[in-house]
Write a protein that holds these residues in place. Structure first.
Motif, short mmCIF file in Angstrom:
data_model
loop_
_atom_site.label_atom_id
_atom_site.label_comp_id
_atom_site.label_asym_id
_atom_site.label_seq_id
_atom_site.Cartn_x
_atom_site.Cartn_y
_atom_site.Cartn_z
N SER A 1 12.97 -2.79 -2.72
CA SER A 1 13.77 -2.76 -3.94
C SER A 1 15.22 -2.43 -3.61
CB SER A 1 13.19 -1.71 -4.90
OG SER A 1 13.98 -1.61 -6.04
N LEU A 2 15.42 -1.45 -2.75
CA LEU A 2 16.77 -1.09 -2.33
C LEU A 2 17.44 -2.25 -1.60
CD1 LEU A 2 18.97 1.14 -1.71
CD2 LEU A 2 17.74 1.45 0.43
N THR A 3 16.72 -2.89 -0.70
CA THR A 3 17.28 -4.00 0.06
C THR A 3 17.69 -5.14 -0.86
OG1 THR A 3 15.90 -3.42 1.96
CG2 THR A 3 16.79 -5.66 1.90
N LEU A 4 16.87 -5.47 -1.82
CA LEU A 4 17.20 -6.56 -2.74
C LEU A 4 18.37 -6.18 -3.66
CD1 LEU A 4 13.63 -7.89 -3.53
CD2 LEU A 4 15.36 -8.91 -2.05
N ALA A 5 18.46 -4.92 -4.06
CA ALA A 5 19.60 -4.48 -4.86
C ALA A 5 20.90 -4.59 -4.06
CB ALA A 5 19.39 -3.04 -5.36
N LEU A 6 20.86 -4.18 -2.81
CA LEU A 6 22.04 -4.30 -1.94
C LEU A 6 22.38 -5.76 -1.70
CD1 LEU A 6 21.40 -1.44 0.62
CD2 LEU A 6 23.18 -1.53 -1.13
N THR A 7 21.38 -6.59 -1.55
CA THR A 7 21.61 -8.03 -1.38
C THR A 7 22.32 -8.61 -2.59
OG1 THR A 7 19.66 -8.23 0.04
CG2 THR A 7 20.46 -10.25 -0.99
N ALA A 8 21.89 -8.22 -3.78
CA ALA A 8 22.54 -8.71 -5.00
C ALA A 8 23.98 -8.23 -5.09
CB ALA A 8 21.75 -8.24 -6.23
N GLU A 9 24.22 -6.98 -4.72
CA GLU A 9 25.59 -6.46 -4.75
C GLU A 9 26.48 -7.20 -3.76
OE1 GLU A 9 27.06 -4.30 -6.78
OE2 GLU A 9 25.19 -4.08 -7.89
N LEU A 10 25.97 -7.46 -2.57
CA LEU A 10 26.75 -8.19 -1.58
C LEU A 10 26.99 -9.63 -2.03
CD1 LEU A 10 28.23 -8.35 1.07
CD2 LEU A 10 26.05 -8.80 2.20
N ALA A 11 26.01 -10.23 -2.69
CA ALA A 11 26.19 -11.60 -3.20
C ALA A 11 27.34 -11.63 -4.22
CB ALA A 11 24.90 -12.10 -3.84
N ALA A 12 27.40 -10.64 -5.10
CA ALA A 12 28.48 -10.58 -6.08
C ALA A 12 29.82 -10.37 -5.38
CB ALA A 12 28.22 -9.46 -7.09
N ASP B 1 0.82 -1.21 0.00
CA ASP B 1 0.00 0.00 0.00
C ASP B 1 0.85 1.27 0.00
OD1 ASP B 1 -2.32 -1.52 0.02
OD2 ASP B 1 -2.47 -1.53 2.20
N GLU B 2 1.99 1.21 0.66
CA GLU B 2 2.88 2.37 0.72
C GLU B 2 4.01 2.22 -0.31
OE1 GLU B 2 2.86 5.16 2.57
OE2 GLU B 2 0.90 4.61 3.37
N MET B 3 4.14 3.18 -1.19
CA MET B 3 5.19 3.13 -2.21
C MET B 3 6.57 3.12 -1.56
SD MET B 3 5.45 2.66 -5.26
CE MET B 3 6.06 3.02 -6.85
N ALA B 4 6.70 3.77 -0.40
CA ALA B 4 8.00 3.80 0.29
C ALA B 4 8.43 2.39 0.69
CB ALA B 4 7.92 4.71 1.51
N VAL B 5 7.50 1.54 1.04
CA VAL B 5 7.83 0.16 1.41
C VAL B 5 8.34 -0.58 0.17
CG1 VAL B 5 6.92 -2.02 2.29
CG2 VAL B 5 6.20 0.13 3.34
N ASP B 6 7.70 -0.39 -0.96
CA ASP B 6 8.17 -0.99 -2.21
C ASP B 6 9.59 -0.54 -2.52
OD1 ASP B 6 6.02 -2.58 -2.94
OD2 ASP B 6 5.03 -0.99 -4.06
N ARG B 7 9.85 0.74 -2.36
CA ARG B 7 11.19 1.26 -2.64
C ARG B 7 12.21 0.70 -1.67
NH1 ARG B 7 8.39 6.59 -3.56
NH2 ARG B 7 8.20 6.71 -5.81
N LEU B 8 11.83 0.57 -0.42
CA LEU B 8 12.73 0.01 0.58
C LEU B 8 13.08 -1.43 0.26
CD1 LEU B 8 14.28 0.36 3.22
CD2 LEU B 8 12.20 -0.30 4.43
N MET C 1 16.21 -13.59 3.08
CA MET C 1 14.79 -13.66 2.78
C MET C 1 13.95 -14.25 3.90
SD MET C 1 14.76 -12.19 -0.12
CE MET C 1 13.10 -12.46 -0.68
N ARG C 2 14.55 -14.61 5.02
CA ARG C 2 13.81 -15.28 6.09
C ARG C 2 12.62 -14.46 6.58
NH1 ARG C 2 11.24 -19.25 7.28
NH2 ARG C 2 10.92 -19.61 9.47
N GLY C 3 12.79 -13.16 6.73
CA GLY C 3 11.68 -12.32 7.16
C GLY C 3 10.50 -12.39 6.21
N PHE C 4 10.78 -12.35 4.92
CA PHE C 4 9.71 -12.47 3.92
C PHE C 4 9.06 -13.85 4.02
CE2 PHE C 4 12.68 -9.46 1.85
CZ PHE C 4 11.83 -8.38 1.73
N GLN C 5 9.88 -14.88 4.16
CA GLN C 5 9.38 -16.25 4.25
C GLN C 5 8.47 -16.41 5.46
OE1 GLN C 5 9.67 -18.64 2.00
NE2 GLN C 5 8.41 -19.97 3.22
N GLN C 6 8.86 -15.82 6.59
CA GLN C 6 8.03 -15.91 7.79
C GLN C 6 6.67 -15.24 7.58
OE1 GLN C 6 10.75 -14.21 10.63
NE2 GLN C 6 11.49 -16.23 11.28
#
Length: 124
Positions: free
Chosen positions: A33-44, A24-31, A92-97
């Motif tokens: 998105s940012l978290t997953l982008a940082l996760t991908a960078e750290l994975a690399a 419902d909140e666009m800010a949550v979507d952006r957060l 992703m554990r938080g999302f999974q929960q």
């Protein structure tokens, strides 16, 4: 061919169409998105660090060419795959929960109170 591409400019390019909205909140979507982008960078980064460690173990020194051309063997690939799966599971554990909670919601506390308050013969 790829030398003519400004990758920094391309990475900031806006996709055609509207941004998908999941919350419902666009800010949550952006957060997220940012978290997953940082996760991908750290994975690399973790994968590159693994390469550095393996090259140091193998030869005791490094050069950029060896780093850039390194290809893991089967064993290293399996180790990396397992490490990456564990890393993604932790991130992703938080999302999974949340998904698990939506699929199997806990009954209201009043159900437990009623069940525990019921006479022993009623539950048998």
């Amino acid at each position: 061919m790829t030398q003519d591409i400004d990758w920094i400019a391309r990475s900031g390019a806006r996709a055609k169409g509207g941004r998908p909205a999941y919350f419902d909140e666009m800010a949550v979507d952006r957060l997220y998105s940012l978290t997953l982008a940082l996760t991908a960078e750290l994975a690399a980064t973790r994968e590159r660090l693994d390469t550095l460690e393996r090259l140091l173990d193998k030869g005791g020194s490094l050069d950029r060419a060896a780093l850039e051309t390194y290809a893991p063997d089967r064993e290293a690939g399996e180790e990396r795959g397992n490490a990456m799966r564990a890393y993604i599971a932790r991130v992703m554990r938080g999302f999974q929960q949340e998904v698990e909670a939506m699929e199997n919601p806990d009954p209201p506390v009043t159900d437990w109170v009623d069940r525990l308050s019921a006479p022993a013969s009623a539950s048998a």
